[in-house]
Scaffold this motif. Structure first.
Motif, short mmCIF file in Angstrom:
data_model
loop_
_atom_site.label_atom_id
_atom_site.label_comp_id
_atom_site.label_asym_id
_atom_site.label_seq_id
_atom_site.Cartn_x
_atom_site.Cartn_y
_atom_site.Cartn_z
N ASP A 114 -24.25 -7.82 7.65
CA ASP A 114 -24.07 -8.41 8.97
C ASP A 114 -23.36 -9.74 8.74
N TYR A 115 -22.03 -9.69 8.78
CA TYR A 115 -21.26 -10.86 8.34
C TYR A 115 -21.34 -12.02 9.34
N LEU A 116 -21.94 -11.80 10.50
CA LEU A 116 -22.12 -12.93 11.42
C LEU A 116 -23.49 -13.56 11.24
N ASN A 117 -24.33 -12.96 10.43
CA ASN A 117 -25.68 -13.48 10.22
C ASN A 117 -25.98 -13.48 8.73
N GLU A 148 -20.66 -24.45 4.57
CA GLU A 148 -19.77 -24.63 3.42
C GLU A 148 -20.17 -25.89 2.64
N ALA A 149 -20.52 -26.95 3.38
CA ALA A 149 -20.90 -28.20 2.71
C ALA A 149 -22.14 -28.00 1.84
N ARG A 205 -18.32 -19.87 3.12
CA ARG A 205 -18.36 -19.91 4.59
C ARG A 205 -18.96 -18.62 5.15
N MET A 206 -18.34 -17.52 4.82
CA MET A 206 -18.81 -16.24 5.34
C MET A 206 -19.91 -15.64 4.47
N MET A 207 -19.82 -15.86 3.17
CA MET A 207 -20.77 -15.25 2.22
C MET A 207 -21.49 -16.35 1.46
#
Lengths: 401, 154
Positions: free
Chosen positions: A77-80, A152-153, A158-160
């Motif tokens: 679930d790449y949005l979560n 990301e920080a 970002r996505m993974m």
């Protein structure tokens, strides 16, 4: 062409027409094929074809050590992604009976709630776009971008992100990060919420195209396997963060938004309210953020810090062992459900006592939600199909795994 | 309701159908005979003290090529009324089939199709038992243990 192949109908309007929506259609948010049988503009029957994104994650997990499985959970679930990481590590921690430091738990809550914010933002953005409201498409992605920068920080991805580890976090959050989180909460409450209400909630076109559409009662929704915001839109106040708290959710004060109408507009309002509740939880977690370690005291399971590995012999040995052999997990089976932005996300893991899962099954919320789609769209107009598909917030990576 | 109380209700009603029961990490697992699964499911849904209205998922486990019975079909249940969970299992061999529970929970439709597709376990009486993830003409069942990760090579 010979004449036998041509069928001439006396009145073409009497016949039913079969039309394929997808596998590639902008409103399906991935590869989904819906075969619609139409009577004029009305949907008589709907068949679904899934599996185009099937990547065999469950099979892959049988060949990976537990820490490596984390990196494939966020691809489902790449949005979560952080929410998926959380579900998996909680399942493994339940089997290991590991105690997680309070700071790691609070950071996990902040991360998953940020991700919920981003997931709902992108959902509202695309839902608006599908009904012709272009502007909020960009505003929604702006919210998501802010969240992704925070993720990301903290973890570099970002996505993974793969930020959570069995036993805690990969590393502590950077300095000044919590202030940026609070800034995001401020911006969200000050700017985004009024924007949502101006551009969508009170928009007469949006309301006309969503109200009274795709109704389902709570009882029927449960029977069809619907969970999460789609179920709360039908009036059932059920949230796994409340019903079976994990990661210290019992310490936070938040409401479970519900609506009685059970239509597309109700599911929309539930998600908008949920975003506000997420912000509430994030603020509390940041304010109460405890100090201390972010990794459990379990040297055979959690990788030692880099500087310890370079200075202490036993840390070096454990680092070597965990990296090469992984860690064994007691034999048995566990089912760990967590509340994803789409509903009940459950990890069922069977262990044979080795360093790899013997079998891992993921109960993904979108799979259950999508199953009810024909029931929701039959009888509606073909133009409404788009709104109803969007209202159950499917992510095809989550459906197919 | 705690696990022991649930188990005693089930055992009082289905004394001979329950093969085995186990509690681990505070999760209750009940193994029932394959031909009893529909009756047990109906009871679990309709008995007010249990009220398992939500079938969270159905999945399979391949216990290995030499195991007898080879497969487990695992049902995860949840009650929205009482907020408790239960795991029900059925054990079958390669050439046996399991009765479908689609008459009890509609959501079983896709879950059982997935188990059929990836494990090759048939469900008797299923309204639409065909592959769901793999193409219709695909050979083999990927989640079986004798199916290699990279697929069969010639």
């Amino acid at each position: 062409m010979t004449e036998a192949l041509l069928e001439v109908k006396a009145s073409p309007l009497d016949s039913e027409m079969v039309i394929n929506m997808g596998p590639q259609h902008p409103s399906t948010h991935g590869v989904l094929r819906v075969i619609l049988t139409l009577d004029g503009e009305r949907v008589v029957k709907a068949d679904q074809e899934i599996g185009y994104l099937h990547t065999g994650m469950e099979k892959l997990a049988e060949y990976k050590k537990y820490n490596h499985v984390i990196t494939i959970t966020d691809r489902m679930d790449y949005l979560n992604s952080t929410g998926n990481n959380l579900g998996f590590v909680l399942a493994v921690e339940k089997m290991l009976e590991l105690e997680i430091p309070p700071r790691a738990q609070a950071v996990r809550v902040i991360m998953t709630e940020l991700q919920r914010l981003a997931s709902h933002a992108i959902w509202i953005a695309t839902h608006g776009l599908e009904l012709g409201a272009m502007s909020f498409f960009f505003y929604g992605f702006r919210v998501r971008e802010m969240v992704l920068q925070l993720i990301e920080a903290a973890c570099g991805g970002r996505m993974m992100p793969s930020y959570f580890r069995v036993g805690g976090l990969a590393r502590d959050i950077p300095d000044g990060w919590t202030q940026r989180v609070l800034d995001l909460c401020d911006t969200f409450e000050r700017e985004t919420v009024p924007e949502i209400h101006t551009l969508l909630t009170t928009n007469p076109i949006f309301r006309a195209r969503t109200e009274g559409l795709g109704y389902i009662s709570a009882e029927e929704a449960i029977n069809w396997g619907i969970s999460g915001p789609a179920l709360r839109g039908s009036g059932l106040a059920h949230d796994l963060r409340r019903a079976s708290p994990y990661s210290g959710y019992e310490n936070y004060d938040f409401d479970i938004p519900t609506r009685r109408e059970g239509d597309v507009y109700a599911r929309y309002l539930v998600r908008v309210d949920e975003m506000k509740e997420s912000v509430k939880i994030i603020r509390q977690a940041v304010q109460k953020l405890p100090s201390g370690p972010v990794k459990a005291n379990a040297p055979r399971i959690v990788l030692p810090d880099r500087h310890l590995m370079k200075t202490q012999m036993d840390a070096l040995i454990y680092h070597f062992l965990i990296t090469c052999d992984g860690f064994p997990v007691p034999a048995g089976e566990v089912y760990m459900p967590v509340e994803s932005p789409r509903g009940e996300l459950g990890f069922y893991i069977v262990s044979d006592g080795g360093p790899k899962p013997y079998r891992m099954h993921v109960r993904t919320p979108s799979f259950g939600n999508l199953q009810a789609l024909p029931r929701l769209i039959e009888g509606h107009l073909v133009a409404d199909v788009v709104a109803i598909i969007a209202s159950i917030d499917i992510v095809l990576g989550d459906v197919d795994r | 309701m705690n696990n022991q109380a649930q188990l005693s209700i089930l055992q009082a009603r289905f004394a001979t159908e329950i093969v085995e029961s186990k509690e681990q990490w505070n999760e209750l697992t009940v193994v029932v005979k394959p031909d009893a699964i529909v009756r047990v499911s109906q009871f679990l849904r309709d008995e007010p003290a249990l009220a398992y209205d939500f079938l969270a998922t159905v999945t399979g486990v391949d216990l290995g090529v030499d195991a007898d019975p080879r497969f487990e079909v695992v049902y995860h249940l949840y009650s929205y009324t009482h907020r408790h969970r239960l795991r029900v299992k059925v054990r079958v061999n390669e050439d046996e089939s399991v009765p479908t529970v689609t008459s009890v929970w509609k959501s079983a439709d896709w879950y059982e199709r997935e188990v059929y597709d990836l494990f090759g376990i048939r469900f008797d009486g299923h309204p639409n038992l065909k592959r769901i993830m793999m193409p219709d003409d695909y050979e083999g069942h990927p989640l079986r243990k004798d199916f290699p990760l990279r697929g069969y090579t010639r």
